[in-house]
Scaffold this motif. Structure first.
Motif, mmCIF file in Angstrom:
data_model
loop_
_atom_site.group_PDB
_atom_site.id
_atom_site.type_symbol
_atom_site.label_atom_id
_atom_site.label_comp_id
_atom_site.label_asym_id
_atom_site.label_seq_id
_atom_site.Cartn_x
_atom_site.Cartn_y
_atom_site.Cartn_z
ATOM 1 N N LEU A 290 -19.179 -12.837 2.006
ATOM 2 C CA LEU A 290 -20.331 -12.766 1.006
ATOM 3 C C LEU A 290 -19.687 -11.015 0.796
ATOM 4 C CD1 LEU A 290 -22.625 -12.872 -0.997
ATOM 5 C CD2 LEU A 290 -24.178 -11.359 1.319
ATOM 6 N N GLY A 291 -19.516 -10.306 1.237
ATOM 7 C CA GLY A 291 -18.524 -8.702 1.151
ATOM 8 C C GLY A 291 -17.798 -8.930 0.370
ATOM 9 N N ASN A 292 -16.977 -9.989 0.846
ATOM 10 C CA ASN A 292 -15.078 -10.688 -0.006
ATOM 11 C C ASN A 292 -15.730 -10.596 -1.738
ATOM 12 O OD1 ASN A 292 -12.551 -10.323 0.184
ATOM 13 N ND2 ASN A 292 -12.675 -12.847 0.320
ATOM 14 N N VAL A 293 -16.663 -11.562 -1.514
ATOM 15 C CA VAL A 293 -17.028 -12.325 -3.414
ATOM 16 C C VAL A 293 -17.101 -10.992 -3.821
ATOM 17 C CG1 VAL A 293 -18.258 -14.002 -3.978
ATOM 18 C CG2 VAL A 293 -17.777 -14.262 -2.595
ATOM 19 N N VAL A 294 -18.630 -10.362 -3.097
ATOM 20 C CA VAL A 294 -19.058 -8.833 -4.345
ATOM 21 C C VAL A 294 -17.723 -7.745 -4.369
ATOM 22 C CG1 VAL A 294 -20.080 -7.103 -4.209
ATOM 23 C CG2 VAL A 294 -20.932 -9.120 -2.872
ATOM 24 N N GLY A 295 -16.782 -7.667 -3.624
ATOM 25 C CA GLY A 295 -15.938 -7.114 -3.411
ATOM 26 C C GLY A 295 -15.149 -7.435 -4.820
ATOM 27 N N LEU A 296 -14.459 -8.973 -5.386
ATOM 28 C CA LEU A 296 -14.019 -9.461 -5.755
ATOM 29 C C LEU A 296 -14.141 -9.391 -7.536
ATOM 30 C CD1 LEU A 296 -12.854 -12.569 -4.285
ATOM 31 C CD2 LEU A 296 -10.827 -10.450 -5.022
ATOM 32 N N ILE A 297 -15.793 -9.348 -7.518
ATOM 33 C CA ILE A 297 -16.784 -9.697 -8.979
ATOM 34 C C ILE A 297 -16.535 -7.948 -9.352
ATOM 35 C CG2 ILE A 297 -19.165 -9.277 -9.628
ATOM 36 C CD1 ILE A 297 -19.923 -11.751 -7.260
ATOM 37 N N ASN A 417 4.876 0.344 -0.730
ATOM 38 C CA ASN A 417 4.648 0.673 -2.334
ATOM 39 C C ASN A 417 3.700 -0.393 -2.547
ATOM 40 O OD1 ASN A 417 6.953 3.109 -3.736
ATOM 41 N ND2 ASN A 417 7.948 1.733 -2.252
ATOM 42 N N LYS A 418 2.620 -0.343 -1.708
ATOM 43 C CA LYS A 418 1.839 -1.946 -1.489
ATOM 44 C C LYS A 418 0.915 -1.391 -2.878
ATOM 45 C CE LYS A 418 0.041 -1.791 2.607
ATOM 46 N NZ LYS A 418 1.519 -1.777 3.287
ATOM 47 N N VAL A 419 0.355 -1.982 -3.616
ATOM 48 C CA VAL A 419 -0.768 -2.026 -4.665
ATOM 49 C C VAL A 419 -2.025 -3.171 -4.411
ATOM 50 C CG1 VAL A 419 0.691 -1.667 -6.204
ATOM 51 C CG2 VAL A 419 0.064 -3.674 -6.086
ATOM 52 N N PRO A 420 -3.200 -2.572 -4.609
ATOM 53 C CA PRO A 420 -4.355 -2.862 -3.727
ATOM 54 C C PRO A 420 -4.594 -4.366 -4.856
ATOM 55 C CG PRO A 420 -4.191 -0.549 -5.359
ATOM 56 C CD PRO A 420 -3.430 -0.630 -5.315
ATOM 57 N N ARG A 421 -5.076 -5.251 -3.738
ATOM 58 C CA ARG A 421 -5.758 -6.522 -4.469
ATOM 59 C C ARG A 421 -7.372 -6.905 -4.638
ATOM 60 N NH1 ARG A 421 -3.458 -11.514 -1.017
ATOM 61 N NH2 ARG A 421 -4.374 -12.218 -3.502
ATOM 62 N N HIS A 422 -7.099 -7.779 -5.898
ATOM 63 C CA HIS A 422 -8.746 -7.865 -6.277
ATOM 64 C C HIS A 422 -8.640 -9.544 -6.475
ATOM 65 C CE1 HIS A 422 -9.211 -3.584 -5.842
ATOM 66 N NE2 HIS A 422 -8.445 -3.117 -7.190
ATOM 67 N N SER A 423 -7.933 -9.957 -5.882
ATOM 68 C CA SER A 423 -8.336 -11.395 -6.283
ATOM 69 C C SER A 423 -7.314 -12.202 -5.322
ATOM 70 C CB SER A 423 -7.481 -12.225 -7.933
ATOM 71 O OG SER A 423 -5.581 -11.451 -7.532
ATOM 72 N N LEU A 424 -7.869 -14.414 -5.895
ATOM 73 C CA LEU A 424 -7.582 -14.688 -4.102
ATOM 74 C C LEU A 424 -6.295 -15.210 -5.029
ATOM 75 C CD1 LEU A 424 -11.067 -15.252 -3.591
ATOM 76 C CD2 LEU A 424 -9.446 -14.344 -2.029
ATOM 77 N N GLU A 425 -5.726 -14.946 -6.425
ATOM 78 C CA GLU A 425 -4.609 -15.458 -6.465
ATOM 79 C C GLU A 425 -3.370 -15.675 -5.771
ATOM 80 O OE1 GLU A 425 -3.768 -14.370 -10.408
ATOM 81 O OE2 GLU A 425 -5.164 -15.110 -11.484
ATOM 82 N N GLU A 426 -2.891 -16.898 -5.721
ATOM 83 C CA GLU A 426 -1.242 -17.020 -4.775
ATOM 84 C C GLU A 426 0.042 -16.671 -5.301
ATOM 85 O OE1 GLU A 426 -1.555 -17.393 -1.499
ATOM 86 O OE2 GLU A 426 -3.646 -17.483 -0.841
ATOM 87 N N TYR A 427 0.044 -15.329 -6.479
ATOM 88 C CA TYR A 427 0.655 -15.421 -7.260
ATOM 89 C C TYR A 427 1.846 -14.279 -6.145
ATOM 90 C CZ TYR A 427 3.614 -13.401 -10.711
ATOM 91 O OH TYR A 427 4.977 -13.147 -11.884
ATOM 92 N N ARG A 428 3.036 -14.759 -6.182
ATOM 93 C CA ARG A 428 3.848 -13.918 -5.500
ATOM 94 C C ARG A 428 4.920 -12.818 -6.257
ATOM 95 N NH1 ARG A 428 0.079 -12.051 -1.680
ATOM 96 N NH2 ARG A 428 -0.621 -14.789 -0.785
ATOM 97 N N ILE A 429 5.989 -11.760 -5.949
ATOM 98 C CA ILE A 429 6.804 -11.244 -6.553
ATOM 99 C C ILE A 429 7.499 -11.444 -5.633
ATOM 100 C CG2 ILE A 429 7.539 -9.208 -7.690
ATOM 101 C CD1 ILE A 429 5.863 -10.948 -9.249
ATOM 102 N N PHE A 430 7.433 -11.169 -4.154
ATOM 103 C CA PHE A 430 8.681 -10.793 -2.558
ATOM 104 C C PHE A 430 7.194 -11.033 -1.776
ATOM 105 C CE2 PHE A 430 9.595 -8.731 0.682
ATOM 106 C CZ PHE A 430 10.779 -9.239 0.775
ATOM 107 N N GLU A 431 8.606 -12.909 -1.272
ATOM 108 C CA GLU A 431 7.705 -13.396 -0.336
ATOM 109 C C GLU A 431 9.397 -13.584 0.276
ATOM 110 O OE1 GLU A 431 5.148 -17.310 0.397
ATOM 111 O OE2 GLU A 431 5.707 -16.799 -1.490
ATOM 112 N N VAL A 432 8.890 -13.530 1.923
ATOM 113 C CA VAL A 432 10.142 -13.121 2.723
ATOM 114 C C VAL A 432 9.452 -13.996 4.143
ATOM 115 C CG1 VAL A 432 9.629 -11.095 3.362
ATOM 116 C CG2 VAL A 432 11.188 -11.747 3.994
#
Length: 670
Positions: A290-297, A417-432
């Motif tokens: 529930l906390g994750n859902v509210v945070g995403l909203i 240089n990480k940036v905050p995440r606010h979504s569940l999208e699995e879009y990746r720019i750098f994956e190792v």
């Protein structure tokens, strides 16, 4: 007076039989529908079963039946143990001149006998029916199914009976059965999914590897594991462990029942510490979800997310108290409230510190055996890799020490240089993904790679010639025995199929023999043409059904050009014949043409390099040259032509979306 033996034979057995009779009847009805009737329907082609292979029909139906079977086994345990939840029935049972061990033995005898007899009857029907089916159903398959189903249902039944000694109410007993099987998975899934949205660098699902954060727990959750085993080779080690769990549950059932002092039904839990522990764990699961859902909203920053988790904990605490409470009077205990709140705080501190360390971790380069990268333009692959031996272990992995060192530098830059995440999208720019020298795997995924000169410089260093070998689909075939078909596919949907077993083997051997020579000639041109114009597809049989793998292949390889020319004109296959515009350019010295081709829109590229548009005669000459197989990645003469399959995204001002490498194809000719 009746003897104790007669009482045990008549009263106890009759009571437990009556308690479970109707659920056994329902199980039999469902079993008849799911297996014998469904098999008969498939056999008569009364449903559209064309997507199923004959060998998979029984497996698919057996997996569905097993789900109902486990529900039935749990129901048997629930209704068998319900006698202790009703004061009058409990007093009657325990007033009989039999020992408690006899009462529990009766429960197990009736329950397991019901499972064996009802399932054996279905197996007997299948043994007769298999002679009337249009597809083959082996007797050994039916017998294997019978033994396996009984083992699974008996395990569920025993564990359900065991959990009954922790509560005095049927509804809470049902909750406990669900909790004991699925709580570890729910807790881990909630923790990992929440972490993946809070921390950049964490990915629930890995695009190309056969493992991810959820897989180990999913594969060891008993109901899921039991169904998966129908399709996979039996894991004897796991079954030994689960058999041990069932045996311990069986033994401790007698121990708990023998020491059971509470014969009253006014308490929802027999042991209060069990209630507290379960309450704490379930509240934490609810808080995370529930906390994750509210945070995403609310696209929450840290302070808002903290408030969201506090709110989620409070709601979860109330819900758990509501479900665990069975009395009409509201009971609120400050001690229970404080224990739950304190446990949640401790958990979140450990949760945040642990996942922060996880996302910051960069393996030392000297401990890495090989590495795979997907970083946008520097990425090498995005697709499915099967869990079998058809592809070599080096597929997609780079083992060059210099390259590994470059990757760890890029990884460190991304972690810093990480940036905050606010979504569940699995879009990746750098994956190792690292394969460590100790055999373990390390995987990290960063969603929004920081822009800037430093980031671009580091990414550019990953775009090396060595990737050609790692990413090539055909070169990395490890075992071609299960291959059914090999396809060469152009971007314009032109396809060359090789489906003869000997021809597939011959083509693969020719390709591997000439691979290095072709790959070494004109690295940049090889990459651009092979990435955008052509790819390959392997179709193979995994023992049950067919699967497909997609990947890259060298367009300039003589074996590839030979197979294409046998089927159609090469110029038609690579979409040159239908191109609206065709240009030519001659590379001179240390030319930056390839870099500009990758970045600039075609109009700017053509103006900067004064590209020469070919007339009708020039186009005809070029197509004849191409059709003769005179493509050459080492040539300095380039042919650039329009990509008719390019569909721009309207409204995007992104310069790279309109870069020449997407709007136009490029090949080298002699």
């Amino acid at each position: 007076m009746k003897s104790p033996t007669l009482l045990w034979n008549s009263t106890l057995l009759r009571h437990f039989t009556v308690q479970t009779f109707w659920i056994t009847v329902l199980y039999m009805m469902m079993s008849l529908i799911v297996l014998p009737l469904s098999l008969w329907i498939f056999s008569l082609s009364m449903t559209d079963a064309s997507y199923l292979y004959d060998a998979a029909v029984f497996e698919n139906l057996a997996s569905v039946h097993l789900v109902f079977g486990m529900i039935y086994a749990a129901g048997l345990g629930l209704f068998s143990m319900n006698f202790k939840n009703q004061e009058s029935v409990s007093d009657f049972i325990h007033s009989l001149p039999v020992k408690r061990v006899t009462v529990l033995t009766s429960v197990f005898i009736i329950g397991i006998s019901s499972i064996i007899i009802s399932t054996a009857l279905i197996a007997a029907i299948l043994m007769v029916e298999r002679f009337a089916l249009t597809f083959e159903l082996a007797a050994l398959d039916v017998l294997s199914w019978l033994v396996y189903s009984i083992a699974v249902m008996a395990t569920v039944f025993i564990i359900t009976v065991f959990t009954g000694f922790f509560t005095n109410h049927l509804f809470i007993h049902l909750q406990l059965v669900i909790i004991i099987f699925f709580l570890p998975l729910a807790l881990w899934a909630a923790a990992t999914s929440t972490a993946s949205t809070m921390f950049d660098g964490i990915s629930l699902f890995q695009g190309v590897m056969d493992d991810d954060l959820l897989t180990p727990v999913i594969e060891n959750t008993f109901p899921i594991f039991a169904v998966m085993q129908i399709y996979e080779p039996i894991s004897w080690m796991k079954w030994v462990i689960w058999a041990g769990v069932a045996l311990l549950a069986f033994i401790f059932s007698y121990i708990l029942y023998g020491r059971r002092q509470n014969e009253y039904v006014n308490l929802n839990f027999t042991y209060h510490p069990v209630r507290v522990i379960l309450s704490v764990l379930i509240v934490i699961v609810g808080m995370l979800i529930l906390g994750n859902v509210v945070g995403l909203i609310f696209a929450a920053e840290n302070i808002v997310r903290v408030i969201a988790f506090i709110f989620a904990w409070f709601v979860s605490f109330i819900l758990v108290e509501m479900f665990f409470q069975s009395t009409v009077k509201i009971r609120f205990k400050v001690r229970r409230f404080l224990i739950s709140a304190g446990s949640a705080v401790v958990f979140m501190v450990v949760f945040y510190a642990g996942w922060n360390m996880y996302s910051d971790y960069v393996p030392p380069a000297d401990e890495v055996e090989a590495v795979m990268v997907d970083a946008g333009e520097a990425g090498i692959f995005s697709g499915y890799v099967p869990q079998n031996d058809i592809m070599s272990e080096d597929f997609l992995m780079m083992d060059d020490p210099a390259y590994i060192s470059d990757v760890t530098q890029v990884h460190q830059y991304a972690a810093d240089n990480k940036v905050p995440r606010h979504s569940l999208e699995e879009y990746r720019i750098f994956e190792v993904t690292y394969r460590m020298k100790d055999g373990s795997m390390v995987h990290r995924s960063f969603d929004h790679y920081p822009e800037g000169e430093e980031a671009e410089r580091l990414l550019a260093e990953l775009n090396t010639a060595g990737q050609t070998r790692a990413q090539d689909l055909i070169y990395n075939i490890g075992d071609d025995r299960d291959l059914v078909q090999l396809s060469l596919i152009a971007s314009g949907s032109s396809t060359v199929l090789i489906d003869d077993e000997r021809e597939i083997e011959r083509f693969i051997n020719e390709y591997k023999e000439g691979f290095q020579k072709t790959a070494d000639a004109g690295t940049e041109l090889n990459r651009f043409a092979s990435e955008h114009i052509i790819n390959a597809e392997l179709e193979f049989n995994n023992g049950t059904f067919n699967e497909w793998i997609y990947g890259r292949v060298l367009l300039y390889h003589p074996a590839v050009l030979s197979r294409i020319s046998e089927a159609q004109d090469i110029s038609e296959f690579i979409s040159l014949a239908g191109a609206e515009e065709v240009y030519t350019y001659e590379i001179e010295g240390e030319d930056a043409f390839y870099e500009d081709y990758r970045r600039l829109p075609f109009e700017e590229l053509a103006l900067k390099y004064e590209l020469e548009a070919l007339g009708e005669d020039g186009r005809t000459e070029v197509m004849e040259t191409v059709d003769d197989g005179a493509l050459n990645a080492g040539s300095r003469r380039l042919i650039i032509y329009t990509n008719l399959n390019y569909y721009p995204y309207e409204g995007t001002g992104d310069i790279e979306a309109d870069a020449a490498e997407y709007t136009h194809f490029i090949v080298g000719v002699e």
